[in-house]
Design an enzyme around this catalytic site. Structure first.
Site, short mmCIF file in Angstrom:
data_model
loop_
_atom_site.label_atom_id
_atom_site.label_comp_id
_atom_site.label_asym_id
_atom_site.label_seq_id
_atom_site.Cartn_x
_atom_site.Cartn_y
_atom_site.Cartn_z
N ASP A 11 -2.80 1.49 -5.62
CA ASP A 11 -2.00 1.52 -4.55
C ASP A 11 -1.04 2.56 -4.15
O ASP A 11 -0.64 3.07 -4.99
CB ASP A 11 -1.14 -0.09 -4.75
CG ASP A 11 -0.25 -0.40 -3.59
OD1 ASP A 11 -0.69 -0.07 -2.50
OD2 ASP A 11 0.95 -0.43 -3.95
N ASP A 13 2.17 2.71 -1.80
CA ASP A 13 3.60 2.15 -1.57
C ASP A 13 4.23 1.59 -2.44
O ASP A 13 3.63 0.13 -2.96
CB ASP A 13 4.03 1.75 -0.28
CG ASP A 13 3.54 2.72 0.89
OD1 ASP A 13 3.50 3.90 0.72
OD2 ASP A 13 3.12 2.24 2.10
MG LIG Z 1 2.22 -1.41 -2.51
#
Ligand SMILES: [Mg+2]
Length: 293
Positions: A11, A13
């Protein structure tokens, strides 16, 4: 035909780059959580080193990120690409930080980035609907697997949201190969996740598993006590070079698996007991663990 390769899907962020803790200026055009300005792309400490270790171990690194801010009018797919490019440039080996080479052309430990600009509550067509690329949909992982020749059953997923993990299992990555980053858990950050992924390749016959049981009661039901025990174990592992393969806590005990012989593991456990007992004595006037075992 080239054999399929294992990957670590990441992932973006709050897994690789700071997001939730960005200053208010970062959200000038978007909702909080939608990072679409490359000027605010900043690595979480330890992320580069963790990526490098995973890459050195033979994993292909692929970033998969939901960017529904585009569907909600906060920016364009070009803004997503600019952020992804900025991130990949930061994730380049330190000896490749030649300032004469423009950032997009520096080598990165990350092979590719996939983004889903869709959001069902958006109002910017054609992104204003649910889409199988949007996590927890499996689309980004499936596309990467197809395009890059990756093997989901031998791959891993690391993210800070349950939907990251659900996207992985929906794409055929085994649940035990998905890691949720959470403060205070055994895997608070990517560095800890990398430890776990790399440790999984260790032959179990070369490891020792030991348990410390509380003197009384359930002291690790206290969050701060549990976090201190976990942080102390990780610090000892870092200082001694003994690889911490697994760490599991219950309210009344901690179980650690170490890639070392029994004598080395007993020394590790004694140090963990000594340091965390000293901490507990100073804080609460009582030991966590019996000292005569
Ligand atoms: Mg995230």
């Amino acid at each position: 035909m080239r054999p399929l390769r294992p990957a670590v899907f990441l992932d973006r962020d709050d897994t690789l780059n700071v997001n939730a803790d960005l200053p208010p200026e970062a959200w000038a055009r978007t909702k909080e959580g939608d990072l679409l300005d490359p000027a605010f792309v900043e690595l979480i400490p330890g992320a580069l080193e963790a990526c490098r270790r995973l890459s050195d171990a033979g994993f292909v690194l692929v970033v998969i990120t939901n960017q529904g801010g585009v569907a909600r009018g906060g920016g364009s797919t070009r803004d997503i690409d600019a952020c992804n490019t900025a991130l990949r440039a930061l994730l380049s080996p330190s000896d490749d930080h030649d300032e004469h080479v423009p950032a997009p052309f520096r080598a990165s430990v990350v092979t590719a980035s996939y983004s889903a600009p869709h959001h069902p509550e958006g109002d910017v067509p054609p992104f204003d609907d649910e889409h199988h690329w949007r996590k927890p949909g499996p689309g980004m992982i499936e596309a990467a697997a197809h395009e890059l020749g990756l093997d989901p059953p031998r791959s891993w997923m690391v993210g800070d949201k349950q939907r990251d993990l659900d996207a992985a299992t929906n794409a055929g990555i085994p649940p035990k190969r998905t890691i949720l980053l959470a403060p205070g858990s055994p895997c608070p950050d990517l560095a800890a996740a990398a430890d776990r992924i790399l440790a999984s390749a260790i032959d179990p016959s070369q490891t020792t598993r030991l348990t410390l049981r509380a003197s009384s009661g359930a002291p690790l039901g206290d969050e701060r006590a549990r976090e201190t025990v976990i942080a102390t174990a990780r610090a000892i592992a870092e200082r001694t070079g003994v690889r911490l393969v697994d760490l599991d806590t219950a309210d009344d005990r901690v179980t650690i698996t170490l890639a070392t012989h029994r004598l080395g593991a007993l020394g590790f456990l004694a140090e963990l007991r000594r340091l965390t007992n000293a901490w507990s004595r100073a804080r609460a006037g009582a030991d966590l663990w019996p000292t005569d075992r």
